[in-house]
Write an enzyme that holds these catalytic residues in place. Structure first.
Site, short mmCIF file in Angstrom:
data_model
loop_
_atom_site.label_atom_id
_atom_site.label_comp_id
_atom_site.label_asym_id
_atom_site.label_seq_id
_atom_site.Cartn_x
_atom_site.Cartn_y
_atom_site.Cartn_z
N ILE A 147 0.89 -1.28 0.07
CA ILE A 147 -0.04 -0.02 -0.04
C ILE A 147 0.81 1.19 0.03
O ILE A 147 0.48 2.22 -0.63
CB ILE A 147 -1.14 -0.02 1.33
CG1 ILE A 147 -2.00 1.02 0.84
CG2 ILE A 147 -0.40 0.19 2.37
CD1 ILE A 147 -2.90 1.00 -0.35
N SER A 186 12.13 1.24 6.61
CA SER A 186 11.77 -0.16 6.05
C SER A 186 13.11 -1.29 6.64
O SER A 186 14.28 -1.12 6.43
CB SER A 186 12.02 0.01 4.53
OG SER A 186 11.95 -1.26 4.03
N ARG A 218 13.25 -3.90 5.26
CA ARG A 218 14.24 -4.55 4.13
C ARG A 218 15.12 -3.26 3.54
O ARG A 218 15.73 -3.75 2.37
CB ARG A 218 13.28 -5.11 2.99
CG ARG A 218 12.28 -6.24 3.53
CD ARG A 218 11.26 -6.44 2.45
NE ARG A 218 10.54 -5.29 2.58
CZ ARG A 218 9.30 -4.96 1.60
NH1 ARG A 218 9.18 -5.80 0.49
NH2 ARG A 218 8.60 -4.05 1.59
N LYS A 272 -5.66 1.49 7.77
CA LYS A 272 -6.52 0.68 8.43
C LYS A 272 -6.10 -0.87 8.27
O LYS A 272 -5.26 -1.12 7.33
CB LYS A 272 -7.84 1.05 7.56
CG LYS A 272 -8.04 0.87 5.91
CD LYS A 272 -7.36 -0.61 5.36
CE LYS A 272 -8.04 -1.55 5.57
NZ LYS A 272 -7.84 -2.71 4.90
N ASP A 321 -9.75 -8.11 6.40
CA ASP A 321 -9.15 -7.05 6.11
C ASP A 321 -9.57 -6.20 5.00
O ASP A 321 -9.91 -5.14 5.14
CB ASP A 321 -7.47 -7.50 5.87
CG ASP A 321 -6.65 -6.24 5.42
OD1 ASP A 321 -6.00 -5.90 6.16
OD2 ASP A 321 -6.82 -5.78 4.11
#
Ligand code: NAP
Length: 312
Positions: A14, A36, A38, A91, A169
């Site tokens: 997202i 991050s 990663r 969310k 979700d």
């Protein structure tokens, strides 16, 4: 006015699909850094492995947008508030109501802005449907929210873990429209949750709602995560005067009695960042707990069924 410098925490799907491009195009915000695990940076900007490293290295960045899965969000939001940041969060806000209540109280205590987003609410067609329903009342509601988990959450194992919500979700996006539009409180009467036998969260959910209204509107929802024909994100209302008001495309298209009334493109995240800028101007928080409360009730009231195993 100078743009506000913001950091994005969690550079997953997202963040890459929406937050980063919307910030890049924003008149109000400027990306300053990413966090991050990663090590994914954006446009060559600084990247940090943890929020604590960001806060220590660039203390002048006063805003963060938290785009991680919900399980880690309570900890990350608290840490950001404690570091003196104003916070925007994806969310579903948290995995439990208690965590969300704690964040609301903590932001208030520290006098920080907390903006908890529900992207599906930011559609002109949703606002128009709400206005029609406020005028005409509701006789019945049917929500159908079907999509492919492989397309929308590719390889994301967290969605199958406890607290990962499973098909709830995306389903909570439907509830965020439902609770926004309904002119009276709604409750979960019963629910059936089908879990892949090898997973911890549901892949298919059917819900019956009730209300305290004397005319007892019929209201139900179905969420499914194995729809490969394309997205079906539809809410159909029958109004008190007999009109059929249909929201399609996740809230981007409004039909009344099968006539197209309003259709627009994807402007949800741009609208959310506009709203965040406005909240910051007014130094005001915005948190809507209703969709998470209703979804928690689905899990409290839900009967479990086992379905076939799920593999990516
Ligand atoms: P995702 O692709 O799995 O990305 C989440 C990112 O958060 C990870 O890539 C990782 O990025 C970071 N992260 C930090 N702690 C983590 C942890 N303990 N476990 C896993 N990742 C962790 O998920 P997403 O689809 O972007 O969803 C994130 C949130 O946005 C969810 O709450 C979801 O409901 C919401 N959302 C998703 C969509 C969608 O289309 N998928 C749409 C609207 C809203 P780094 O390695 O960069 O740290």
């Amino acid at each position: 006015m100078a743009k506000r410098r913001i950091a994005v925490i969690g550079v997953g799907k997202i963040a890459q699909d929406q937050h980063l491009p919307v910030i890049d195009a924003s008149d109000d915000f400027e990306l300053a850094a990413t966090v991050s695990m990663r090590g994914l940076s954006h446009n060559g900007l600084p990247v940090f492995k943890t929020p604590a490293e960001l806060y220590a290295a660039l203390p002048d960045i006063g805003l963060v947008s938290i785009c991680t899965p919900p399980g880690i969000r309570h900890q990350y939001v608290r840490e950001a508030l404690d570091a003196g940041k104003d916070v925007m969060m994806e969310k579903p806000p948290t995995t439990t109501i208690s965590e969300l209540d704690d964040l609301i109280a903590h932001a208030q205590r520290l006098d920080r802005v907390l903006y908890q987003t529900w992207h599906s609410q930011y559609n002109a067609a949703v606002d128009r449907a709400k206005a029609i329903i406020a005028e005409q009342g509701v006789k019945s509601v049917r929500i159908d929210w079907r999509e492919s988990v492989r397309k929308w959450h590719p390889g994301q194992d967290w969605v199958w873990e406890p607290g990962g919500f499973g098909v709830c979700d995306p389903g909570i996006n439907a509830l965020s429209i439902f609770t926004k539009v309904m002119p009276f409180p709604v409750f979960v009467e019963s629910a059936k949750l089908t879990f892949p036998a090898n997973r911890q969260t549901p892949i298919d959910v059917e819900i019956a709602f009730k209300s305290g209204q004397l005319h007892q509107p019929r209201m139900s929802a179905g969420f499914n995560w194995l729809e490969e024909s394309g997205e079906i994100w539809t809410i159909r209302f029958e109004t008190g005067t007999g009109d059929v008001v249909k929201l399609e495309g996740g809230g981007r298209r409004l039909l009344v009695n099968d006539q197209l009334v309003l259709e627009h493109g994807d402007a949800e995240y741009a609208a959310m960042y506009d709203h965040f800028a406005d909240l910051l101007d007014r130094h005001q928080s915005d948190v809507d707990a209703a969709p998470l409360r209703l979804m928690s009730d689905v899990f409290l009231m839900g009967a479990r069924e086992n379905g076939p195993d799920f593999e990516w």
